[in-house]
Design a protein around this motif. Structure first.
Motif, PDB file in Angstrom:
ATOM      1  N   UNK A 110       1.049  -1.236   0.125  1.00 21.86           N
ATOM      2  CA  UNK A 110       0.040  -0.112  -0.145  1.00 21.86           C
ATOM      3  C   UNK A 110       0.768   0.989   0.041  1.00 21.86           C
ATOM      4  N   UNK A 111       0.282   2.194  -0.957  1.00 21.80           N
ATOM      5  CA  UNK A 111       1.088   3.027  -0.759  1.00 21.80           C
ATOM      6  C   UNK A 111       0.231   4.868  -0.865  1.00 21.80           C
ATOM      7  N   UNK A 112       0.604   5.341   0.349  1.00 18.14           N
ATOM      8  CA  UNK A 112      -0.161   6.665   0.178  1.00 18.14           C
ATOM      9  C   UNK A 112      -0.205   7.309  -0.131  1.00 18.14           C
ATOM     10  N   UNK A 113      -1.393   8.312  -0.744  1.00 18.35           N
ATOM     11  CA  UNK A 113      -1.120   9.693  -0.999  1.00 18.35           C
ATOM     12  C   UNK A 113      -0.572  10.837  -0.311  1.00 18.35           C
ATOM     13  N   UNK A 114      -0.034  12.442  -1.014  1.00 22.23           N
ATOM     14  CA  UNK A 114       0.807  12.853   0.377  1.00 22.23           C
ATOM     15  C   UNK A 114      -0.663  14.038   0.420  1.00 22.23           C
ATOM     16  N   UNK A 115      -1.879  13.750   0.031  1.00 20.20           N
ATOM     17  CA  UNK A 115      -2.886  14.756   0.354  1.00 20.20           C
ATOM     18  C   UNK A 115      -3.481  14.837   2.221  1.00 20.20           C
ATOM     19  N   UNK A 116      -3.569  15.824   2.417  1.00 20.85           N
ATOM     20  CA  UNK A 116      -3.877  15.766   3.822  1.00 20.85           C
ATOM     21  C   UNK A 116      -5.165  15.346   4.190  1.00 20.85           C
ATOM     22  N   UNK A 117      -5.889  14.538   3.239  1.00 14.22           N
ATOM     23  CA  UNK A 117      -7.129  13.723   3.622  1.00 14.22           C
ATOM     24  C   UNK A 117      -6.940  12.822   2.335  1.00 14.22           C
ATOM     25  N   UNK A 118      -7.265  10.881   2.903  1.00 11.61           N
ATOM     26  CA  UNK A 118      -6.165  10.233   1.803  1.00 11.61           C
ATOM     27  C   UNK A 118      -7.673   9.121   2.569  1.00 11.61           C
ATOM     28  N   UNK A 119      -6.650   8.508   1.920  1.00 12.10           N
ATOM     29  CA  UNK A 119      -7.883   6.742   2.763  1.00 12.10           C
ATOM     30  C   UNK A 119      -6.037   6.026   2.679  1.00 12.10           C
ATOM     31  N   UNK A 120      -5.773   5.725   4.114  1.00  9.88           N
ATOM     32  CA  UNK A 120      -4.579   5.426   4.704  1.00  9.88           C
ATOM     33  C   UNK A 120      -3.874   4.149   4.117  1.00  9.88           C
ATOM     34  N   UNK A 121      -2.497   3.337   4.371  1.00 13.07           N
ATOM     35  CA  UNK A 121      -1.845   2.699   4.160  1.00 13.07           C
ATOM     36  C   UNK A 121      -3.358   1.386   4.256  1.00 13.07           C
ATOM     37  N   UNK A 122      -3.416   0.331   3.968  1.00 13.80           N
ATOM     38  CA  UNK A 122      -3.875  -1.084   4.096  1.00 13.80           C
ATOM     39  C   UNK A 122      -3.335  -2.457   3.911  1.00 13.80           C
ATOM     40  N   UNK A 123      -1.792  -2.139   4.016  1.00 16.75           N
ATOM     41  CA  UNK A 123      -1.419  -2.947   4.085  1.00 16.75           C
ATOM     42  C   UNK A 123      -0.971  -4.085   5.733  1.00 16.75           C
ATOM     43  N   UNK A 124      -1.373  -5.255   4.956  1.00 20.13           N
ATOM     44  CA  UNK A 124      -0.898  -6.752   6.373  1.00 20.13           C
ATOM     45  C   UNK A 124      -3.164  -6.221   6.750  1.00 20.13           C
ATOM     46  N   UNK A 125      -3.818  -5.612   6.114  1.00 18.84           N
ATOM     47  CA  UNK A 125      -5.396  -5.839   6.772  1.00 18.84           C
ATOM     48  C   UNK A 125      -5.680  -6.843   5.513  1.00 18.84           C
ATOM     49  N   UNK A 126      -7.227  -7.777   6.815  1.00 20.53           N
ATOM     50  CA  UNK A 126      -7.549  -9.081   5.399  1.00 20.53           C
ATOM     51  C   UNK A 126      -9.711  -8.469   5.219  1.00 20.53           C
TER      52      UNK A 126
END
Length: 258
Positions: A122-138
Motif C-alpha cells: 500500500x502506498x499513500x498519497x500526500x494529500x491531507x485527506x487521503x485513504x491510509x495504508x491498508x498493508x497487512x489488513x484482511x
C-alpha cells in the motif's frame, strides 16, 4: 445492502498499529532489517528497533546472527511460503508509486486466500485527506475491490466451494447471497474492472483491475482508493486505462523476474 467494514478506530494507538504492520510484513515477506522497517513505517530507526524488540520478546519475530528479523514461532506457520507475495510486492511497488505520482491517490495491491483478501502493499498519497495504508489488513473477499476481481475468475462450482454453507453455520450473516454475488461477478467479467463505492469502508471509493500472469490467470488486484468526495465518474474511463496499463507492466515485470 452490505454494511461498510473496518472504519478506523476513533482512538488509533500508533505503536500498536506499527507493531501489527511489522508482523504482517514479516509474515508475508520474510527477512527485514531495522532500516527497512523504519523506512516502511516512516519512523526513526530507534523506534523501529524498540518495536522489533517487543515482537521478539513475544515470539512474533526472531533475529538471526546476521541481525535480520524474520517471522517468529507465532507467525511461522504462515511464513513457509513468502516468496510469491514477496515477488508480487517487489514487482508492483514501483508501479504503485508511479500511480500515486500520477493520480495523487493511494494505491494498493491485494491477493485472495479463500474467502478473504490481504493487502500486501500500500502506498499513500500526500494529500491531507487521503485513504491510509491498508498493508497487512484482511477483508472479506466479496466486499472488496480485489476480492471481487479475483472471485470473478472462478467457475460457479469453485465459487460455491469458497462459500460452503456449513462453514458459516454459526455466522450465516457473513455468507454472501451467491445468486447476487454471481450477478455482480458476471458484471465484473464484462467490465474488466471493479468500482467499489463504500462497500468496504464508508466514504471511500476504490477502483481496481486484475494483475495477470503470462498464462492469463489473475494473481492479484491492483487498485486506487480515494475519499468519495474526490471521485468524479467522468474520469472513470481514464482511470481504468491508467490502472490497466500499470497492471500490465506489473505482470510483465513479474514474468521477467521468474
Amino acid at each position: 445492502m452490505d454494511k461498510p467494514l473496518k472504519n478506523p478506530p476513533t482512538y488509533l494507538i500508533t505503536s500498536v498499529d506499527h507493531a501489527l504492520r511489522i508482523a504482517a510484513m514479516l509474515q508475508l515477506e520474510g527477512e527485514l532489517t531495522v532500516s527497512e522497517v523504519a523506512e516502511r513505517l516512516g519512523v526513526a530507526r530507534s523506534t523501529a528497533h524498540r518495536l522489533l524488540a517487543m515482537l521478539v520478546y513475544r515470539d512474533f519475530a526472531v533475529q538471526d546472527e546476521r541481525r535480520l528479523y524474520r517471522a517468529g514461532p507465532v507467525l511461522e506457520l504462515a511464513a513457509h511460503s513468502p516468496s510469491v507475495a514477496s515477488r508480487l510486492r517487489a514487482a508492483a511497488l514501483p508501479h504503485l508509486h508511479r500511480l500515486v505520482d500520477v493520480l495523487d491517490e493511494s494505491a494498493n495491491l491485494a491477493v485472495r486466500t479463500g474467502d478473504t483478501v490481504r493487502f500486501i502493499a500500500s502506498v499513500e498519497c500526500t494529500q491531507s485527506l487521503r485513504v491510509g495504508s491498508r498493508e497487512g489488513m484482511v477483508f472479506p473477499a466479496h466486499r472488496t475491490t480485489a476480492g471481487l476481481l479475483l472471485l470473478a475468475e472462478l467457475t460457479d462450482e469453485e465459487l460455491a466451494a469458497v462459500y460452503p454453507a456449513e462453514r458459516y453455520a454459526d455466522r450465516p450473516e457473513d455468507r454472501p447471497d451467491l445468486a447476487r454475488l454471481r450477478t455482480r461477478l458476471a458484471r465484473v467479467r464484462r467490465n474488466g474492472f471493479v468500482l467499489n463505492q463504500g462497500r468496504s469502508e464508508r466514504g471511500v471509493v476504490a477502483l481496481g483491475v486484475p494483475i495477470r500472469a503470462p498464462d492469463g490467470d489473475a494473481l492479484a488486484g491492483l487498485s486506487v482508493s480515494m475519499p468519495s468526495g474526490r471521485y468524479d465518474r467522468r474520469r472513470l474511463p481514464a482511470l481504468v486505462d491508467i490502472l490497466s496499463r500499470a497492471a500490465g507492466a506489473v505482470g510483465a515485470d513479474l514474468a521477467r523476474s521468474a
